[in-house]
Design a protein around this motif. Sequence first.
Motif, PDB file in Angstrom:
ATOM      1  N   SER A  96      -7.285  10.984  -3.680  1.00 22.55           N
ATOM      2  CA  SER A  96      -6.986  11.092  -2.249  1.00 22.55           C
ATOM      3  C   SER A  96      -5.816  12.041  -2.006  1.00 22.55           C
ATOM      4  CB  SER A  96      -6.694   9.713  -1.663  1.00 22.55           C
ATOM      5  OG  SER A  96      -5.472   9.196  -2.143  1.00 22.55           O
ATOM      6  N   VAL A  97      -4.801  12.008  -2.872  1.00 24.96           N
ATOM      7  CA  VAL A  97      -3.686  12.941  -2.704  1.00 24.96           C
ATOM      8  C   VAL A  97      -4.169  14.372  -2.910  1.00 24.96           C
ATOM      9  CG1 VAL A  97      -1.420  13.628  -3.570  1.00 24.96           C
ATOM     10  CG2 VAL A  97      -2.006  11.209  -3.434  1.00 24.96           C
ATOM     11  N   PHE A  98      -5.003  14.560  -3.948  1.00 29.07           N
ATOM     12  CA  PHE A  98      -5.576  15.885  -4.190  1.00 29.07           C
ATOM     13  C   PHE A  98      -6.342  16.360  -2.952  1.00 29.07           C
ATOM     14  CE2 PHE A  98      -8.426  19.089  -5.755  1.00 29.07           C
ATOM     15  CZ  PHE A  98      -7.773  19.678  -6.836  1.00 29.07           C
ATOM     16  N   ARG A  99      -7.134  15.465  -2.393  1.00 27.74           N
ATOM     17  CA  ARG A  99      -7.941  15.872  -1.243  1.00 27.74           C
ATOM     18  C   ARG A  99      -7.101  16.040   0.017  1.00 27.74           C
ATOM     19  NH1 ARG A  99     -14.119  13.707  -1.215  1.00 27.74           N
ATOM     20  NH2 ARG A  99     -14.740  14.828  -3.086  1.00 27.74           N
ATOM     21  N   LEU A 100      -6.000  15.315   0.118  1.00 24.66           N
ATOM     22  CA  LEU A 100      -5.105  15.552   1.248  1.00 24.66           C
ATOM     23  C   LEU A 100      -4.583  16.982   1.204  1.00 24.66           C
ATOM     24  CD1 LEU A 100      -3.406  14.614   3.668  1.00 24.66           C
ATOM     25  CD2 LEU A 100      -1.651  13.915   2.027  1.00 24.66           C
ATOM     26  N   LEU A 101      -4.153  17.400   0.007  1.00 26.05           N
ATOM     27  CA  LEU A 101      -3.666  18.775  -0.135  1.00 26.05           C
ATOM     28  C   LEU A 101      -4.805  19.786  -0.038  1.00 26.05           C
ATOM     29  CD1 LEU A 101      -1.177  18.209  -3.099  1.00 26.05           C
ATOM     30  CD2 LEU A 101      -0.602  18.528  -0.686  1.00 26.05           C
ATOM     31  N   ALA A 102      -5.968  19.421  -0.616  1.00 27.70           N
ATOM     32  CA  ALA A 102      -7.082  20.369  -0.696  1.00 27.70           C
ATOM     33  C   ALA A 102      -7.921  20.390   0.569  1.00 27.70           C
ATOM     34  CB  ALA A 102      -7.965  20.031  -1.902  1.00 27.70           C
ATOM     35  N   TRP A 103      -8.133  19.218   1.179  1.00 29.89           N
ATOM     36  CA  TRP A 103      -8.999  19.121   2.350  1.00 29.89           C
ATOM     37  C   TRP A 103      -8.230  18.966   3.657  1.00 29.89           C
ATOM     38  CZ3 TRP A 103     -14.301  16.349   1.699  1.00 29.89           C
ATOM     39  CH2 TRP A 103     -14.921  16.821   0.540  1.00 29.89           C
ATOM     40  N   GLY A 104      -6.953  18.569   3.547  1.00 27.92           N
ATOM     41  CA  GLY A 104      -6.172  18.413   4.774  1.00 27.92           C
ATOM     42  C   GLY A 104      -5.989  19.716   5.520  1.00 27.92           C
ATOM     43  N   THR A 105      -6.183  20.825   4.820  1.00 29.69           N
ATOM     44  CA  THR A 105      -6.085  22.133   5.472  1.00 29.69           C
ATOM     45  C   THR A 105      -7.336  22.486   6.272  1.00 29.69           C
ATOM     46  OG1 THR A 105      -6.974  23.225   3.504  1.00 29.69           O
ATOM     47  CG2 THR A 105      -4.573  23.008   3.647  1.00 29.69           C
ATOM     48  N   MET A 106      -8.421  21.728   6.082  1.00 27.53           N
ATOM     49  CA  MET A 106      -9.693  22.117   6.698  1.00 27.53           C
ATOM     50  C   MET A 106      -9.662  22.076   8.228  1.00 27.53           C
ATOM     51  SD  MET A 106     -12.232  20.405   3.858  1.00 27.53           S
ATOM     52  CE  MET A 106     -13.764  20.778   4.702  1.00 27.53           C
ATOM     53  N   PRO A 107      -9.127  21.014   8.863  1.00 28.46           N
ATOM     54  CA  PRO A 107      -9.070  21.065  10.328  1.00 28.46           C
ATOM     55  C   PRO A 107      -8.184  22.187  10.844  1.00 28.46           C
ATOM     56  CG  PRO A 107      -7.874  19.164   9.480  1.00 28.46           C
ATOM     57  CD  PRO A 107      -8.655  19.728   8.340  1.00 28.46           C
ATOM     58  N   LEU A 108      -7.108  22.473  10.109  1.00 28.47           N
ATOM     59  CA  LEU A 108      -6.248  23.597  10.491  1.00 28.47           C
ATOM     60  C   LEU A 108      -7.005  24.907  10.351  1.00 28.47           C
ATOM     61  CD1 LEU A 108      -2.979  22.466   8.643  1.00 28.47           C
ATOM     62  CD2 LEU A 108      -3.655  22.015  11.018  1.00 28.47           C
TER      63      LEU A 108
ATOM     64  N   MET B  54       0.829  -1.198   0.000  1.00 29.60           N
ATOM     65  CA  MET B  54       0.000   0.000   0.000  1.00 29.60           C
ATOM     66  C   MET B  54       0.871   1.258   0.000  1.00 29.60           C
ATOM     67  SD  MET B  54      -3.160   1.055   2.525  1.00 29.60           S
ATOM     68  CE  MET B  54      -4.190  -0.274   1.912  1.00 29.60           C
ATOM     69  N   ARG B  55       1.988   1.188   0.699  1.00 30.97           N
ATOM     70  CA  ARG B  55       2.884   2.344   0.740  1.00 30.97           C
ATOM     71  C   ARG B  55       3.395   2.692  -0.656  1.00 30.97           C
ATOM     72  NH1 ARG B  55       8.342   2.865   4.536  1.00 30.97           N
ATOM     73  NH2 ARG B  55       8.985   4.933   3.794  1.00 30.97           N
ATOM     74  N   ALA B  56       3.770   1.658  -1.433  1.00 28.42           N
ATOM     75  CA  ALA B  56       4.263   1.899  -2.788  1.00 28.42           C
ATOM     76  C   ALA B  56       3.156   2.443  -3.685  1.00 28.42           C
ATOM     77  CB  ALA B  56       4.838   0.607  -3.366  1.00 28.42           C
ATOM     78  N   GLU B  57       1.932   1.948  -3.501  1.00 33.94           N
ATOM     79  CA  GLU B  57       0.816   2.416  -4.315  1.00 33.94           C
ATOM     80  C   GLU B  57       0.474   3.867  -3.997  1.00 33.94           C
ATOM     81  OE1 GLU B  57      -2.313  -0.372  -3.739  1.00 33.94           O
ATOM     82  OE2 GLU B  57      -1.270  -1.989  -4.787  1.00 33.94           O
ATOM     83  N   ILE B  58       0.521   4.217  -2.720  1.00 30.77           N
ATOM     84  CA  ILE B  58       0.286   5.609  -2.338  1.00 30.77           C
ATOM     85  C   ILE B  58       1.346   6.513  -2.957  1.00 30.77           C
ATOM     86  CG2 ILE B  58       0.339   7.231  -0.390  1.00 30.77           C
ATOM     87  CD1 ILE B  58      -0.987   5.014   1.301  1.00 30.77           C
ATOM     88  N   ALA B  59       2.608   6.065  -2.907  1.00 37.82           N
ATOM     89  CA  ALA B  59       3.701   6.865  -3.474  1.00 37.82           C
ATOM     90  C   ALA B  59       3.500   7.074  -4.975  1.00 37.82           C
ATOM     91  CB  ALA B  59       5.033   6.176  -3.203  1.00 37.82           C
ATOM     92  N   GLU B  60       2.966   6.054  -5.678  1.00 37.43           N
ATOM     93  CA  GLU B  60       2.707   6.190  -7.109  1.00 37.43           C
ATOM     94  C   GLU B  60       1.673   7.283  -7.376  1.00 37.43           C
ATOM     95  OE1 GLU B  60       1.474   3.361 -10.946  1.00 37.43           O
ATOM     96  OE2 GLU B  60       1.131   2.666  -8.886  1.00 37.43           O
ATOM     97  N   GLY B  61       0.624   7.329  -6.554  1.00 37.20           N
ATOM     98  CA  GLY B  61      -0.384   8.381  -6.700  1.00 37.20           C
ATOM     99  C   GLY B  61       0.172   9.758  -6.409  1.00 37.20           C
ATOM    100  N   VAL B  62       1.024   9.849  -5.375  1.00 36.33           N
ATOM    101  CA  VAL B  62       1.652  11.127  -5.035  1.00 36.33           C
ATOM    102  C   VAL B  62       2.521  11.621  -6.183  1.00 36.33           C
ATOM    103  CG1 VAL B  62       3.296  12.273  -3.489  1.00 36.33           C
ATOM    104  CG2 VAL B  62       1.583  10.701  -2.541  1.00 36.33           C
ATOM    105  N   ARG B  63       3.315  10.715  -6.760  1.00 41.39           N
ATOM    106  CA  ARG B  63       4.200  11.115  -7.860  1.00 41.39           C
ATOM    107  C   ARG B  63       3.406  11.594  -9.071  1.00 41.39           C
ATOM    108  NH1 ARG B  63       7.060   6.462  -6.265  1.00 41.39           N
ATOM    109  NH2 ARG B  63       6.072   5.269  -7.944  1.00 41.39           N
ATOM    110  N   PHE B  64       2.299  10.905  -9.363  1.00 41.06           N
ATOM    111  CA  PHE B  64       1.508  11.304 -10.528  1.00 41.06           C
ATOM    112  C   PHE B  64       0.945  12.703 -10.347  1.00 41.06           C
ATOM    113  CE2 PHE B  64      -2.283  11.818 -13.057  1.00 41.06           C
ATOM    114  CZ  PHE B  64      -1.926  11.276 -14.280  1.00 41.06           C
ATOM    115  N   LEU B  65       0.316  12.964  -9.196  1.00 38.84           N
ATOM    116  CA  LEU B  65      -0.295  14.283  -9.010  1.00 38.84           C
ATOM    117  C   LEU B  65       0.764  15.369  -8.937  1.00 38.84           C
ATOM    118  CD1 LEU B  65      -3.329  15.392  -7.060  1.00 38.84           C
ATOM    119  CD2 LEU B  65      -1.189  16.550  -6.564  1.00 38.84           C
ATOM    120  N   TRP B  66       1.820  15.137  -8.174  1.00 41.63           N
ATOM    121  CA  TRP B  66       2.825  16.186  -8.003  1.00 41.63           C
ATOM    122  C   TRP B  66       3.579  16.439  -9.306  1.00 41.63           C
ATOM    123  CZ3 TRP B  66       2.475  19.433  -4.282  1.00 41.63           C
ATOM    124  CH2 TRP B  66       3.506  20.353  -4.052  1.00 41.63           C
TER     125      TRP B  66
END
Length: 431
Positions: free
Chosen positions: A366-378, A220-232
């Motif tokens: 999910s990566v998009f929403r981490l960047l876009a929605w992860g700021t919401m609690p802050l 799962m860690r490698a799959e998450i990293a693949e998504g991060v690389r694609f979006l970034w």
Amino acid sequence: MAENDGHTPSTPPSGITTTAPGPLGGSYWRLWTSSGLSNLADGALKAALPLVALRLTDSPLLIAGVATALTLPWLLCALPAGALADRLDRRMAMIGANVVRATLLVLLVLSLSLGFGSIWLLYAFAFAIGVTETLYDTSAQSILPQIVPRSSLSRANGRLYAAELTGQEFIGPPLGSALVAVGVALAFVTPAALWAVAVGMLLLVKGRFRAKRTGPATTMRAEIAEGVRFLWGNRLLRRFALMVGASNFATQAAFAVFVLYAVGPGSHLGLPEAVFGLLLISTAVGSLIGSFLVEWAERWCGRTWALRVSMVGFALLLGVPGLSTNLWVVTAGLCVGGAAIMVWNVIVVSLRQRLTPDHLLGRVNSVFRLLAWGTMPLGAATGGVLASLMGLRPMYLLLGGSMLLLLLPLIRLSDARFEAAETDAIAREAR
């Protein structure tokens, strides 16, 4: 490719144009109905939670904590949720998430009835419900290109957002406010029942919706990293993710304490509890109008100018409460802001769905929403601090002005750049 009423999605030569829009299909409309019910439950709950918190405390920081707890999972759980959405059948993931959310609300009602009510209990259940929401929402956005052709995504997203925001902001908030006035237990049991009915509608969507894997199984860690690389690595998607993150930070700061601005005899608007949800309807009215303006805006104004005008609408949404305490002026600002949010969301989400391969879509969402929605609690926590330090109206002026700064990243964008990116995505998938 998913099995869905015998329809095989296809992609036209252009990213958004098509000669004759076809029907969206029965599976889409069952998904649309389920999503509307589910978001009606969300809207009722999100109006009920701060009103119940207001009965437990009058501290801006503690009341803002409810919104922080509800949105914090987007910061902590978004990436695993995206990986699961690409591993699991997305329809079944949505069903499971709604079953868990309904169960949690039933347990919350039981806890309150046994005398365990406290602001901390509210935080715990809000956080747990937020965790399940990360999986539901990520799967819901990722399943759509499996159900409709990518050429129809703007239309499908527009109709879906109309149903979602009508439920979540038009009907849900006044329903939640009214139910709290009748009884707290009823305010929580009703969303649980709505989620249960939404599950029933999803069970009627035929087919399997597990993304086709393009290589051997990995961690799962490698799959998450693949998504991060694609979006970034995609400059358009990265830019929009950061912009939405900044916008959501400010919006959450504004609305985490909006109940203090609007409700009670000592507030700026002086509204009773039961009317609070009705005020929020104005945002939903604008959103509903915006959902039918998106296709027109894309055709006549172009996506770039539509996004620029939307950002000005965001500024009005946040800044008007600082400029005026007239109920009708504030209502108009919320309405314009709601339309702006809808136009922006449909354009950006449809673009993301077109640019991302299906097997990566859950993770990229999910990566998009981490960047876009992860700021919401802050943002929610910051709203409580700013309201305590500088007062509500100066805070709204500050937040509204900050939105105008987000026009700067849009200056060099053009429709031609969008179309080139979509053409490249089509070519990559054809190889």
